[in-house]
Enzyme design. Structure first.
Site, PDB file in Angstrom:
ATOM      1  N   CYS A 130      34.296  39.939  46.283  1.00  0.00           N
ATOM      2  CA  CYS A 130      34.343  38.710  45.459  1.00  0.00           C
ATOM      3  C   CYS A 130      35.510  37.800  45.824  1.00  0.00           C
ATOM      4  O   CYS A 130      35.479  36.607  45.526  1.00  0.00           O
ATOM      5  CB  CYS A 130      34.417  39.070  43.985  1.00  0.00           C
ATOM      6  SG  CYS A 130      33.031  40.077  43.459  1.00  0.00           S
ATOM      7  N   HIS A 149      37.308  33.357  39.635  1.00  0.00           N
ATOM      8  CA  HIS A 149      36.069  34.056  39.974  1.00  0.00           C
ATOM      9  C   HIS A 149      35.242  34.237  38.699  1.00  0.00           C
ATOM     10  O   HIS A 149      35.780  34.612  37.654  1.00  0.00           O
ATOM     11  CB  HIS A 149      36.415  35.404  40.605  1.00  0.00           C
ATOM     12  CG  HIS A 149      35.230  36.300  40.798  1.00  0.00           C
ATOM     13  ND1 HIS A 149      34.066  35.861  41.371  1.00  0.00           N
ATOM     14  CD2 HIS A 149      35.044  37.616  40.478  1.00  0.00           C
ATOM     15  CE1 HIS A 149      33.196  36.863  41.392  1.00  0.00           C
ATOM     16  NE2 HIS A 149      33.770  37.937  40.869  1.00  0.00           N
ATOM     17  N   ASN A 200      27.606  36.708  38.150  1.00  0.00           N
ATOM     18  CA  ASN A 200      28.609  36.986  39.178  1.00  0.00           C
ATOM     19  C   ASN A 200      27.940  36.896  40.563  1.00  0.00           C
ATOM     20  O   ASN A 200      27.153  37.766  40.931  1.00  0.00           O
ATOM     21  CB  ASN A 200      29.189  38.384  38.936  1.00  0.00           C
ATOM     22  CG  ASN A 200      30.275  38.758  39.915  1.00  0.00           C
ATOM     23  OD1 ASN A 200      30.467  38.100  40.932  1.00  0.00           O
ATOM     24  ND2 ASN A 200      30.985  39.827  39.605  1.00  0.00           N
TER      25      ASN A 200
HETATM   26  O1  UT7 Z   1      33.178  40.843  40.600  1.00  0.00           O
HETATM   27  C1  UT7 Z   1      33.860  42.049  40.671  1.00  0.00           C
HETATM   28  C2  UT7 Z   1      34.576  42.283  39.461  1.00  0.00           C
HETATM   29  N1  UT7 Z   1      33.713  42.838  38.438  1.00  0.00           N
HETATM   30  C3  UT7 Z   1      34.058  42.640  37.210  1.00  0.00           C
HETATM   31  O2  UT7 Z   1      34.996  41.935  36.964  1.00  0.00           O
HETATM   32  C4  UT7 Z   1      33.339  43.378  36.118  1.00  0.00           C
HETATM   33  C5  UT7 Z   1      34.368  43.973  35.193  1.00  0.00           C
HETATM   34  N2  UT7 Z   1      33.815  44.690  34.062  1.00  0.00           N
HETATM   35  C6  UT7 Z   1      33.187  44.061  33.035  1.00  0.00           C
HETATM   36  O3  UT7 Z   1      32.991  42.862  33.055  1.00  0.00           O
HETATM   37  C7  UT7 Z   1      32.810  44.874  31.816  1.00  0.00           C
HETATM   38  O4  UT7 Z   1      33.393  46.139  31.905  1.00  0.00           O
HETATM   39  C8  UT7 Z   1      31.270  45.035  31.634  1.00  0.00           C
HETATM   40  C9  UT7 Z   1      30.685  43.720  31.213  1.00  0.00           C
HETATM   41  C10 UT7 Z   1      30.660  45.523  32.925  1.00  0.00           C
HETATM   42  C11 UT7 Z   1      30.975  46.053  30.537  1.00  0.00           C
HETATM   43  O5  UT7 Z   1      31.607  45.688  29.325  1.00  0.00           O
HETATM   44  P1  UT7 Z   1      32.397  46.796  28.470  1.00  0.00           P
HETATM   45  O6  UT7 Z   1      32.836  46.129  27.243  1.00  0.00           O
HETATM   46  O7  UT7 Z   1      33.455  47.370  29.376  1.00  0.00           O
HETATM   47  O8  UT7 Z   1      31.260  47.827  28.128  1.00  0.00           O
HETATM   48  P2  UT7 Z   1      31.113  49.367  28.588  1.00  0.00           P
HETATM   49  O9  UT7 Z   1      30.737  49.460  30.015  1.00  0.00           O
HETATM   50  O10 UT7 Z   1      32.292  50.129  28.154  1.00  0.00           O
HETATM   51  O11 UT7 Z   1      29.865  49.779  27.717  1.00  0.00           O
HETATM   52  C12 UT7 Z   1      29.882  49.687  26.298  1.00  0.00           C
HETATM   53  C13 UT7 Z   1      28.533  50.125  25.761  1.00  0.00           C
HETATM   54  C14 UT7 Z   1      28.070  51.464  26.298  1.00  0.00           C
HETATM   55  O12 UT7 Z   1      27.441  52.155  25.247  1.00  0.00           O
HETATM   56  P3  UT7 Z   1      28.219  53.309  24.430  1.00  0.00           P
HETATM   57  O13 UT7 Z   1      28.591  54.329  25.455  1.00  0.00           O
HETATM   58  O14 UT7 Z   1      29.413  52.622  23.829  1.00  0.00           O
HETATM   59  O15 UT7 Z   1      27.189  53.744  23.437  1.00  0.00           O
HETATM   60  C15 UT7 Z   1      27.046  51.113  27.335  1.00  0.00           C
HETATM   61  O16 UT7 Z   1      26.081  52.105  27.516  1.00  0.00           O
HETATM   62  O17 UT7 Z   1      27.520  49.187  26.134  1.00  0.00           O
HETATM   63  C16 UT7 Z   1      26.421  49.878  26.753  1.00  0.00           C
HETATM   64  N3  UT7 Z   1      25.836  48.993  27.760  1.00  0.00           N
HETATM   65  C17 UT7 Z   1      24.859  48.115  27.470  1.00  0.00           C
HETATM   66  N4  UT7 Z   1      24.188  47.833  26.341  1.00  0.00           N
HETATM   67  C18 UT7 Z   1      23.263  46.863  26.384  1.00  0.00           C
HETATM   68  C19 UT7 Z   1      26.164  48.870  29.065  1.00  0.00           C
HETATM   69  N5  UT7 Z   1      25.417  47.926  29.637  1.00  0.00           N
HETATM   70  C20 UT7 Z   1      24.594  47.439  28.669  1.00  0.00           C
HETATM   71  C21 UT7 Z   1      23.591  46.438  28.653  1.00  0.00           C
HETATM   72  N6  UT7 Z   1      22.964  46.192  27.488  1.00  0.00           N
HETATM   73  N7  UT7 Z   1      23.286  45.713  29.758  1.00  0.00           N
END
Ligand code: UT7
Length: 329
Positions: free
Chosen positions: A116, A256, A286
């Site tokens: 990225c 980004h 992204n």
């Molecule tokens: O370009 C390269 C750089 N990349 C980035 O900058 C990405 C960086 N990371 C992020 O933006 C965030 O970590 C995400 C958007 C990917 C995820 O957000 P989060 O607040 O960190 O959520 P999480 O991964 O900790 O997941 C929270 C919950 C989980 O459920 P439980 O375990 O709490 O029950 C996931 O299973 O959300 C669930 N989950 C979803 N639910 C609905 C994960 N993906 C989804 C989804 N829809 N698409």
């Protein structure tokens, strides 16, 4: 350091026609909601390449527009530096396919891989080529068909990415306008937090790879989030220091576009108010190394960037790699 040496004299973008909204995931059986995606990321839709649209074809659309705006013909291009994590073929570089499509017969063309942060890395390489006299006119492109490497069964990643390309033509700076500072860093010890385990030379394609889906992007989202916030903040400080400016001197911040929450944290750290931050993650998701290039092109086109303005760009991605730059237009 004596700067500015090089400046951006034209930009362009190339987006696939098809748009996929957050609601469309239900149609392919992904258990997610518009509410979750919007709250956690700020994304509402993304463009997806279809019907033969490729990393090269999106790059060509972006490049043609950038060249036209710069008033540069294909024959004048000395080098093409193309950043991508999704090359159309593993050999040769996508940059040479782009060269052939453009008819840029005099150019040296090559790809770089810095995920990225790749567009800012590529612009910095172009600046170096202009500084040494290796090239006078350099075409820089970030082009990504992320839809080809994400796992469409993994809701944690497939909702985040989109396809697209952005391009810029660089030439020797005039009248103290151009790149005022540039900063690049990497940390390979954290590579496994965001990567494609298989499909390369170390673990070539085989039936097992296809079965365990290890050729698709794997991401430890929360860890990546933390590092992105920290590294983008640091990169802003470095580019501002290099240009001897503070956040108050910045007319537009282009971070980004991965996640609105990361964008907001970066702006806060850099002391740039959100009305001076360019955001289009809601429309594109992204797009990896195309993200900053697309945003830059839009900001120039819609007048958010005007002559004399200071623009801070910053990005973070797999590797990890991160980079920043201050440009005066
Ligand atoms: O370009 C390269 C750089 N990349 C980035 O900058 C990405 C960086 N990371 C992020 O933006 C965030 O970590 C995400 C958007 C990917 C995820 O957000 P989060 O607040 O960190 O959520 P999480 O991964 O900790 O997941 C929270 C919950 C989980 O459920 P439980 O375990 O709490 O029950 C996931 O299973 O959300 C669930 N989950 C979803 N639910 C609905 C994960 N993906 C989804 C989804 N829809 N698409």
């Amino acid at each position: 350091m004596k700067r500015p040496i090089a400046s951006i004299v034209g930009t362009g973008r190339g987006l696939p026609e098809a748009v996929m909204t957050n609601f469309d995931f239900a149609k392919i059986g992904i258990e997610t909601t518009d509410e979750w995606i919007t709250e956690r990321t700020g994304i509402k839709q993304r463009h997806i390449a279809r019907n033969g649209e490729s990393t090269t074809s999106m790059a060509a659309a972006a490049a043609r527009q950038a060249m036209q705006r710069a008033g540069v013909s294909a024959g004048e291009i000395d080098a093409i530096v193309l950043s991508t994590a999704t090359p159309d073929r593993l050999l040769p570089a996508t940059a040479v396919d782009l060269q052939a499509q453009l008819g840029a017969t005099r150019a040296a063309a090559f790809d770089i891989g810095a995920a990225c942060a790749g567009f800012i890395f590529a612009v910095t390489i172009a600046e170096g080529m202009i500084a040494t006299g290796t090239a006078e006119t350099v075409l820089v492109v970030g082009s990504e068909k992320m839809s080809s490497i994400i796992d469409w069964q993994d809701r944690a990643t497939c909702v985040l990415f989109g396809d697209g390309a952005g391009a810029a033509v660089l030439r020797r700076a005039k009248h103290q306008r151009g790149i005022l500072s540039a900063y690049m860093r990497s940390d390979g010890t954290l590579a496994n937090l965001l990567y494609r385990p298989s499909g390369g030379a170390c673990q070539p394609f085989c039936e097992d790879v296809l079965t365990d889906r290890s050729h698709f992007v794997k991401m430890a989202g929360r860890e990546v989030f933390k590092h992105a916030v920290r590294s983008m903040a640091d990169a802003c400080d470095r580019a501002l220091d290099g240009a001897k400016l503070t956040g108050k001197d910045i007319d537009l911040l282009i971070p980004h576009q991965a996640n609105l929450r990361i964008i907001e944290a970066t702006a806060k750290h850099a002391s740039v108010s959100m009305d001076k931050v360019y955001v289009n993650v809601d429309r594109y998701g992204n797009t990896s190394s195309a993200s900053v290039a697309i945003a830059l092109d839009e900001a120039l086109e819609n007048g958010r960037i005007r002559e004399g303005m200071n623009v801070l760009v910053v990005a973070f991605g797999a590797g990890f790699t991160w980079a920043s730059m201050v440009l005066r237009f």
